[in-house]
Design a protein around this motif. Sequence first.
Motif, PDB file in Angstrom:
ATOM      1  N   ASP A 190       0.825  -1.210   0.000  1.00 19.80           N
ATOM      2  CA  ASP A 190       0.000   0.000   0.000  1.00 19.80           C
ATOM      3  C   ASP A 190       0.858   1.258   0.000  1.00 19.80           C
ATOM      4  O   ASP A 190       1.708   1.446   0.877  1.00 19.80           O
ATOM      5  N   ASP A 191       0.636   2.108  -1.007  1.00 16.50           N
ATOM      6  CA  ASP A 191       1.328   3.385  -1.173  1.00 16.50           C
ATOM      7  C   ASP A 191       2.807   3.232  -1.468  1.00 16.50           C
ATOM      8  O   ASP A 191       3.557   4.214  -1.432  1.00 16.50           O
ATOM      9  N   THR A 192       3.234   2.009  -1.773  1.00 15.25           N
ATOM     10  CA  THR A 192       4.566   1.771  -2.324  1.00 15.25           C
ATOM     11  C   THR A 192       4.438   1.218  -3.739  1.00 15.25           C
ATOM     12  O   THR A 192       5.085   1.699  -4.667  1.00 15.25           O
ATOM     13  N   HIS A 224      -1.693   2.976  -5.096  1.00 21.84           N
ATOM     14  CA  HIS A 224      -2.356   3.994  -4.288  1.00 21.84           C
ATOM     15  C   HIS A 224      -3.227   3.329  -3.221  1.00 21.84           C
ATOM     16  O   HIS A 224      -3.876   2.318  -3.458  1.00 21.84           O
ATOM     17  N   HIS A 225      -3.253   3.950  -2.050  1.00 25.20           N
ATOM     18  CA  HIS A 225      -4.023   3.372  -0.947  1.00 25.20           C
ATOM     19  C   HIS A 225      -4.539   4.447   0.005  1.00 25.20           C
ATOM     20  O   HIS A 225      -5.748   4.604   0.180  1.00 25.20           O
ATOM     21  N   GLU A 226      -3.665   5.215   0.620  1.00 26.34           N
ATOM     22  CA  GLU A 226      -4.058   6.150   1.668  1.00 26.34           C
ATOM     23  C   GLU A 226      -5.021   7.214   1.167  1.00 26.34           C
ATOM     24  O   GLU A 226      -5.862   7.708   1.922  1.00 26.34           O
ATOM     25  N   ARG A 227      -4.937   7.552  -0.115  1.00 28.47           N
ATOM     26  CA  ARG A 227      -5.847   8.585  -0.614  1.00 28.47           C
ATOM     27  C   ARG A 227      -7.306   8.160  -0.489  1.00 28.47           C
ATOM     28  O   ARG A 227      -8.189   9.007  -0.345  1.00 28.47           O
ATOM     29  N   ASN A 277       7.040   2.956   1.859  1.00 26.04           N
ATOM     30  CA  ASN A 277       6.743   4.377   2.078  1.00 26.04           C
ATOM     31  C   ASN A 277       6.632   4.755   3.549  1.00 26.04           C
ATOM     32  O   ASN A 277       6.594   5.935   3.885  1.00 26.04           O
ATOM     33  N   SER A 310       5.395   8.596  -0.081  1.00 26.77           N
ATOM     34  CA  SER A 310       4.191   8.713  -0.894  1.00 26.77           C
ATOM     35  C   SER A 310       3.526  10.051  -0.622  1.00 26.77           C
ATOM     36  O   SER A 310       3.790  10.699   0.395  1.00 26.77           O
ATOM     37  N   HIS A 314       0.387  10.681   0.074  1.00 30.05           N
ATOM     38  CA  HIS A 314      -0.545  10.596   1.194  1.00 30.05           C
ATOM     39  C   HIS A 314       0.049   9.657   2.243  1.00 30.05           C
ATOM     40  O   HIS A 314       0.348   8.487   1.949  1.00 30.05           O
ATOM     41  N   VAL A 315       0.232  10.156   3.450  1.00 29.29           N
ATOM     42  CA  VAL A 315       0.879   9.373   4.505  1.00 29.29           C
ATOM     43  C   VAL A 315      -0.002   9.364   5.746  1.00 29.29           C
ATOM     44  O   VAL A 315      -0.434  10.419   6.223  1.00 29.29           O
TER      45      VAL A 315
END
Length: 232
Positions: A12-14, A17-20, A176, A197, A199-200
């Motif tokens: 995720d986020d590496t 996309h995930h955190e968004r 990330n 990334s 979004h963190v």
Amino acid sequence: MPELKAIGFDADDTLWHHERYFELTTASFVELLKPHVVGPHLTEHLHAAERRNVLHYGYGVKGFILSMIETAIEVTDNKVPASTIADILAIGREMLQHPVEAFPGVEDTLKSLVGRYTLILITRGDLFDQERKLAASGLAEYFDAIEIVSDKTAPVYRRIFSRHGEGAPRAMMIGNSMRADVVPAIEAGAWGVHVPSEHVWAMDLDDDPKDTSRFRRFTALPEVLPLIEEVG
């Protein structure tokens, strides 16, 4: 003998996309609660619930949904309508179906490493959701091993890199999250590579490791390849 044998990748986020999606859902949650709550601190209540609940529910969307429900109950003094709870569950289900979009250069980077190193996907969170995202990403074929863990700690990395390589000293972890991907991997004896990334999650923040030659930071995954060539 080459120093580097195994490379671990966060998901995720590496890789994608995930955190968004968490941020978009948080915004929807705030809108849902507006008719029932007056005040600017709703997101702070939600983040506090997340920090408490990660110890009970683990990481991932399902724990986040429970945290939203708990927050809604708390901030409305137990008066949140059942219809709003249903709406919260609905936006949570949407998160469990979001598309999986890999970052630019991810697939080409993995292709260039296949067969030369043991590639391991190391991710934390809900088993069902992580398996869904991996299947949807089209990247599963590039990995020699998949490890979905409840948390990422130095002992966890030592076990994984011993099981799928020749130990942490001959391994590298790329991700990330400073707190989950880099710091504990270095503590285990591996290389720790930070690819930030956009979004963190606040719980993924940490200070840069000190007094180590095994820490690097790059702006995108393909930029890691020269380092891999250098140490491998």
